[in-house]
Design an enzyme around this catalytic site. Structure first.
Site, short mmCIF file in Angstrom:
data_model
loop_
_atom_site.label_atom_id
_atom_site.label_comp_id
_atom_site.label_asym_id
_atom_site.label_seq_id
_atom_site.Cartn_x
_atom_site.Cartn_y
_atom_site.Cartn_z
N HIS A 109 -40.16 14.53 13.28
CA HIS A 109 -40.47 13.19 13.77
C HIS A 109 -39.52 12.73 14.88
O HIS A 109 -38.36 13.08 14.92
CB HIS A 109 -40.41 12.19 12.61
CG HIS A 109 -39.04 12.09 12.03
ND1 HIS A 109 -38.12 11.17 12.50
CD2 HIS A 109 -38.42 12.79 11.06
CE1 HIS A 109 -36.99 11.32 11.82
NE2 HIS A 109 -37.15 12.29 10.95
N HIS A 118 -39.32 25.63 26.79
CA HIS A 118 -39.88 26.70 25.96
C HIS A 118 -39.15 26.70 24.62
O HIS A 118 -37.95 26.95 24.56
CB HIS A 118 -39.71 28.07 26.63
CG HIS A 118 -40.43 29.16 25.93
ND1 HIS A 118 -40.76 30.33 26.55
CD2 HIS A 118 -40.92 29.27 24.68
CE1 HIS A 118 -41.40 31.11 25.70
NE2 HIS A 118 -41.49 30.48 24.55
#
Length: 182
Positions: A109, A118
């Site tokens: 979250h 990446h």
């Protein structure tokens, strides 16, 4: 999402198939297809992906989420993001344009992931982590809650990040420490 074709600058692949999809030709042909659908950049190198996204800025960039991935409805994925199988993106997370959330990665979250990032397979970002643009987190790296990874930073495979990482810095190990230059 139906894939009509791929572009590859390796002329030996032109006219062939990649995973059952036709290789249409080199990237110079891509503008001829600009009005025929949406595009995805499937290139692992962050800098190359950024240069191509800028070169073809007028394209309609798709965001692709594998059917075996989970993205919470409150998460926001920007244009060109690719989320691979088994990845989980939790509530109130933002993933920047043309970033890769690779196989089995979990993003908890309230994380903020910049553009052209990446996240390699198996990365875990705990809640509230911020990752700067063009950062690369290696296979199996973990980051504890609230840590900031600077722009262009590299986190080595299997590293455990317990403190902020400066822009452009490379850290490795458990706990992650700056890589010693020889």
């Amino acid at each position: 999402m139906e894939v009509l074709g791929v572009f590859d600058d390796d002329a030996a692949k032109w006219g062939g198939r990649l995973l059952g999809v036709p290789v249409l030709g080199g990237l110079d042909l891509a503008p001829e297809y600009a009005d025929r659908g949406r595009f995805i950049l499937a290139i692992g190198n962050n800098d190359h992906r950024a240069r191509l996204a800028e070169r073809f800025a007028r394209f309609d960039w798709a965001t692709a989420v594998h059917p075996a991935a989970y993205v919470h409805p409150s998460a926001r994925l920007r244009a060109g993001v690719v989320v691979f199988a088994g990845a989980v993106v939790q509530p109130e997370t933002v993933v920047g344009a043309h970033s890769i959330v690779n196989t089995g990665t979990t993003v908890d979250h309230d994380c903020e992931v910049g553009s052209y990032v990446h996240l390699a397979p198996g990365v875990h970002l705990a809640g509230g982590v911020a990752v700067g643009s063009r950062a690369m987190l290696g296979v199996g790296a973990s980051v504890i809650p609230g840590v900031r990874i600077g722009e262009g930073a590299i986190v080595g495979a299997g590293s455990v990040v317990l403190r902020d990482v400066s822009p452009g810095e490379t850290v490795v190990g458990m706990p992650a420490k700056p890589l010693q230059k020889e």
